[in-house]
Design a protein around this motif. Sequence first.
Motif, mmCIF file in Angstrom:
data_model
loop_
_atom_site.group_PDB
_atom_site.id
_atom_site.type_symbol
_atom_site.label_atom_id
_atom_site.label_comp_id
_atom_site.label_asym_id
_atom_site.label_seq_id
_atom_site.Cartn_x
_atom_site.Cartn_y
_atom_site.Cartn_z
ATOM 1 N N GLU A 182 -15.603 9.506 -5.288
ATOM 2 C CA GLU A 182 -15.618 8.992 -6.630
ATOM 3 C C GLU A 182 -15.010 7.737 -7.142
ATOM 4 O O GLU A 182 -15.188 7.085 -7.789
ATOM 5 N N ASP A 183 -14.227 7.476 -6.198
ATOM 6 C CA ASP A 183 -13.356 5.341 -6.553
ATOM 7 C C ASP A 183 -14.356 4.931 -5.031
ATOM 8 O O ASP A 183 -13.475 4.943 -4.432
ATOM 9 N N ASP A 184 -15.850 4.447 -5.509
ATOM 10 C CA ASP A 184 -16.132 3.292 -4.736
ATOM 11 C C ASP A 184 -15.999 2.385 -5.054
ATOM 12 O O ASP A 184 -16.267 1.439 -3.441
ATOM 13 N N ARG A 185 -15.154 1.919 -5.763
ATOM 14 C CA ARG A 185 -14.681 0.436 -5.687
ATOM 15 C C ARG A 185 -13.039 0.508 -4.736
ATOM 16 O O ARG A 185 -12.741 -0.859 -5.380
ATOM 17 N N SER A 186 -12.933 1.435 -3.460
ATOM 18 C CA SER A 186 -11.439 1.254 -3.653
ATOM 19 C C SER A 186 -11.152 0.868 -2.133
ATOM 20 O O SER A 186 -10.450 0.527 -1.239
ATOM 21 N N GLY A 187 -13.043 1.457 -1.589
ATOM 22 C CA GLY A 187 -12.688 0.236 0.191
ATOM 23 C C GLY A 187 -12.916 -1.182 0.133
ATOM 24 O O GLY A 187 -13.628 -1.904 -0.856
ATOM 25 N N PHE A 188 -12.607 -1.855 1.361
ATOM 26 C CA PHE A 188 -12.670 -3.290 1.503
ATOM 27 C C PHE A 188 -14.528 -3.696 1.354
ATOM 28 O O PHE A 188 -13.970 -4.840 0.813
ATOM 29 N N ARG A 189 -15.105 -2.806 2.128
ATOM 30 C CA ARG A 189 -16.358 -3.759 1.392
ATOM 31 C C ARG A 189 -17.027 -3.843 0.307
ATOM 32 O O ARG A 189 -18.319 -4.381 0.107
ATOM 33 N N SER A 190 -16.400 -2.681 -0.389
ATOM 34 C CA SER A 190 -17.025 -3.054 -1.955
ATOM 35 C C SER A 190 -15.953 -4.231 -2.936
ATOM 36 O O SER A 190 -16.261 -4.440 -4.368
ATOM 37 N N VAL A 191 -15.471 -5.355 -2.035
ATOM 38 C CA VAL A 191 -15.080 -6.535 -2.996
ATOM 39 C C VAL A 191 -15.553 -7.456 -3.100
ATOM 40 O O VAL A 191 -15.976 -7.713 -2.481
ATOM 41 N N GLY A 192 -15.350 -7.704 -4.378
ATOM 42 C CA GLY A 192 -16.571 -8.370 -4.969
ATOM 43 C C GLY A 192 -15.547 -9.617 -5.841
ATOM 44 O O GLY A 192 -16.333 -10.718 -5.801
ATOM 45 N N SER A 193 -14.218 -9.717 -6.150
ATOM 46 C CA SER A 193 -14.280 -10.620 -7.247
ATOM 47 C C SER A 193 -11.930 -10.551 -6.535
ATOM 48 O O SER A 193 -11.902 -10.154 -5.066
ATOM 49 N N ARG A 194 -11.793 -11.554 -6.629
ATOM 50 C CA ARG A 194 -10.123 -12.038 -6.396
ATOM 51 C C ARG A 194 -9.452 -10.537 -6.910
ATOM 52 O O ARG A 194 -8.526 -9.610 -6.187
ATOM 53 N N ALA A 195 -9.389 -10.217 -7.962
ATOM 54 C CA ALA A 195 -9.188 -8.966 -8.658
ATOM 55 C C ALA A 195 -9.827 -7.736 -8.126
ATOM 56 O O ALA A 195 -8.629 -6.718 -7.701
ATOM 57 N N ASP A 196 -11.000 -7.658 -7.369
ATOM 58 C CA ASP A 196 -11.210 -5.918 -6.359
ATOM 59 C C ASP A 196 -10.172 -6.578 -5.034
ATOM 60 O O ASP A 196 -9.699 -5.724 -4.795
ATOM 61 N N PHE A 197 -9.227 -7.772 -4.910
ATOM 62 C CA PHE A 197 -9.016 -7.844 -3.789
ATOM 63 C C PHE A 197 -7.440 -7.461 -3.430
ATOM 64 O O PHE A 197 -6.479 -6.799 -2.744
ATOM 65 N N TRP A 198 -6.918 -7.529 -4.856
ATOM 66 C CA TRP A 198 -5.767 -7.696 -5.288
ATOM 67 C C TRP A 198 -6.194 -5.781 -4.715
ATOM 68 O O TRP A 198 -4.852 -4.885 -4.957
ATOM 69 N N ALA A 207 -5.767 -4.320 -1.599
ATOM 70 C CA ALA A 207 -4.654 -5.199 -0.609
ATOM 71 C C ALA A 207 -3.304 -3.885 -0.984
ATOM 72 O O ALA A 207 -2.426 -3.231 -0.996
ATOM 73 N N GLU A 208 -3.285 -3.851 -2.703
ATOM 74 C CA GLU A 208 -1.809 -3.372 -3.393
ATOM 75 C C GLU A 208 -2.271 -1.215 -3.215
ATOM 76 O O GLU A 208 -1.532 -0.306 -2.917
ATOM 77 N N ASP A 258 -1.900 2.149 1.605
ATOM 78 C CA ASP A 258 -1.980 3.881 2.079
ATOM 79 C C ASP A 258 -2.327 3.848 3.762
ATOM 80 O O ASP A 258 -2.077 4.232 4.474
ATOM 81 N N GLY A 259 -2.976 2.890 4.451
ATOM 82 C CA GLY A 259 -3.575 3.542 5.928
ATOM 83 C C GLY A 259 -3.006 2.228 6.081
ATOM 84 O O GLY A 259 -2.749 2.795 7.507
ATOM 85 N N SER A 309 8.941 -1.899 4.796
ATOM 86 C CA SER A 309 8.871 -0.791 3.958
ATOM 87 C C SER A 309 8.151 -0.880 2.773
ATOM 88 O O SER A 309 6.999 -1.617 2.874
ATOM 89 N N LYS A 310 6.942 0.288 2.768
ATOM 90 C CA LYS A 310 6.106 -0.009 2.079
ATOM 91 C C LYS A 310 6.704 0.097 0.614
ATOM 92 O O LYS A 310 5.318 -0.616 0.137
ATOM 93 N N GLN A 311 7.555 0.625 -0.275
ATOM 94 C CA GLN A 311 7.770 0.050 -1.361
ATOM 95 C C GLN A 311 7.815 -1.901 -1.855
ATOM 96 O O GLN A 311 7.576 -1.758 -2.840
ATOM 97 N N GLU A 312 8.507 -2.110 -0.616
ATOM 98 C CA GLU A 312 8.955 -3.315 -0.413
ATOM 99 C C GLU A 312 7.509 -3.952 -0.595
ATOM 100 O O GLU A 312 7.238 -5.742 -0.783
ATOM 101 N N SER A 313 6.374 -3.213 -0.175
ATOM 102 C CA SER A 313 5.919 -4.162 0.743
ATOM 103 C C SER A 313 4.430 -4.062 -0.742
ATOM 104 O O SER A 313 4.154 -5.309 -0.884
ATOM 105 N N VAL A 314 4.793 -3.244 -1.384
ATOM 106 C CA VAL A 314 3.872 -3.289 -2.878
ATOM 107 C C VAL A 314 4.392 -4.150 -4.042
ATOM 108 O O VAL A 314 4.037 -5.546 -4.656
ATOM 109 N N GLU A 315 5.901 -4.629 -4.034
ATOM 110 C CA GLU A 315 6.512 -5.097 -4.759
ATOM 111 C C GLU A 315 6.505 -6.452 -4.292
ATOM 112 O O GLU A 315 6.050 -7.248 -4.395
#
Length: 673
Positions: free
Chosen positions: A99-115, A118-119, A124-125, A234-240
Amino acid sequence: MLGRECGISAEQQCQAWHRSILSSPNAWEPRQRLSLQRAVKPRVSCSRELELKTTLRELVIYIVFLTDLCLLTFGMVSTDMYHLNKAMSRLFLEPSSSEDDRSGFRSVGSRADFWRFAEGPLLDGLYWDKWYNNTTLTLQNNNSHIYYENLLLGGAQIRQLKVRNNTCSIYPYFRTFLEDCYSEYRYRAEDRSDFGLRNESEWKYTSASSLSPWYWGSMGLYSSGGYMFTLPKSKQESVEKLVFLRQNSWLTRGTRVVFIDFSTYNANINLFCIIKLVVEFPATGGALTSSHIYSVKLLRYVTYYDYFLASCEIAFCLFIITFIIQEAIKIIKLKKEYFRSAWNWLDLLLLVVSILAIAFNIYRTVEVSLLMKELLSDAHVYPDFYFLAFWQVLYNNMIAVNIFFAWIKIFKYVSFNKTMTQLCSTLSRCAKDITGFAIMFFIIFFAYAQLGYLVFGSQVEEFSTFQNCIFTQFRIVLGDFNFETIEAANRILGPIYFITFVFFVFFILLNMFLAIINDTYSEVKADFEVIPSQELQIRDLFRQSCKKALIKLKLKKPEVDTNAADESLESKEFSATKRKDISKLSNGDSADEKSHLKLSKLQKGTEKLRQKYPSTEDTDSGTAQSYVSTAEFQQLFRYTAELAKELNNTNAKLRRIMKSMQQLKDASGTTAQ
């Protein structure tokens, strides 16, 4: 073994046999000469038999070496590497759901997709703090286990490279509209100044070690430094941390590439997995993604099987040292003649690749032992295992090339086979024709490649670069093509390009190439049919060896050799005659006169041979007229062999001439009718 010494040893042994026969005082008395003439025929093939035996012995030794090399190479890889790479690729590169085809790494096409990546999927991985039923895991030392089996070593590192502003030229008419200009990435245009908040490492340029390998991406060759930071445990610290960088514009217009590096270790299979995710931001805008996932075995000696492989490595080194000594001896003996053989060049190439592989292995082993403790000393920093993985992959590639040439070299030991001889003769005879054909072929081929690049390069991915055009045309020759894309790029030149290329290259040039080889092979096969094969075959050697073994084991009775029986009978008769001659020596009967007459005839024949083939050896005055010297026998033997070869070649040429005359006669008869 790398240089076959069988020819030299066989010749020396044959010379020793002839010398032992010829140096005896009574070697050329009449009845002994008769027995020697009968013995020459089987003894003439002793050189060929010894050569075959030596070749078989060397082939067995080489098979042992090849087996050792295969054990060594296949011990470095396993199917676990593929499954580990596949698991990591599925986790980080593919979308988490359909359902979310834009969440994978290969779907990154802009700086917004990169962030967004990454977040979301990246964190999650990387951080697995819950079991599959959402129960919280008890983490040891705050360590994450990807897929519950792969320990995340340290933290993940994110690094970017930038270029300076005003690194490209703007046309004067547009300078009033454009104030900033960021070119494509070049090392000299790289921006190393502080930017942003300037208070942390991610805002300051960090130089990397001079030994760190650069990265060859799709849009350029990138250095190993840059603006970098390490994600917290920590995952929470990485998100921040990532949200803070995004809000403060860590990625700028000058950003040309971002690297995401992290490493894992799986103790179950003793494999390190080094992952590098790359996002390139070209000067055209947008983003290009690429990834490298290496599963390598850095800790080599853990199990008993690893120690067995270590013994194979030691044996491999001993083999290479022995081969180097043999090749050095051959070069000293043959000098310039050594470099005129293609097999000798293959031997040298095999040695060079083997030496490089051994050097890489030693360097990698030393570096792992020195850096492993240092890299794992702090669990909160990024351990740069990519450096070790790079050298390990390079070592694996060297061994792969090495074993490829090692298998090719087997043809050297089966070159005495008739089929192999025909193949080699065909290739050597048609080399000039193929060279001329290759020049014509590549002129047309590169002309079409340049035409395709200029016409379709901006529209079709397969023709986007000149290298892609070359590979695409080879694929067209093999039948793999997409005509619709070519036609869509140019509706007029597309079909013309495709049809003419297939017609000239596939239907004409390739068939001409096959015709050259077929015609040459037919000539070579005809020549081999008219030349009688009198050489000792390998199956005959095996048959003789098996027969001797059965006789020694008393499983088969020895066959009576008629020649040996005749020789023994003649020897008995000669002994009886000799005793009779000695008893009648005082009477001076007619038998003595006949013996002297035969000896004088033989001496005259020997003098004629010596006049035609002068000897290079000094002989005794007392025995100079009683036997043929070794040099004379060898010269006569070589002359006979050359004469037989010339007669066979002449016979083959006459057959071809007769065949051509018959064809002309048939053609003239048809014309007359």
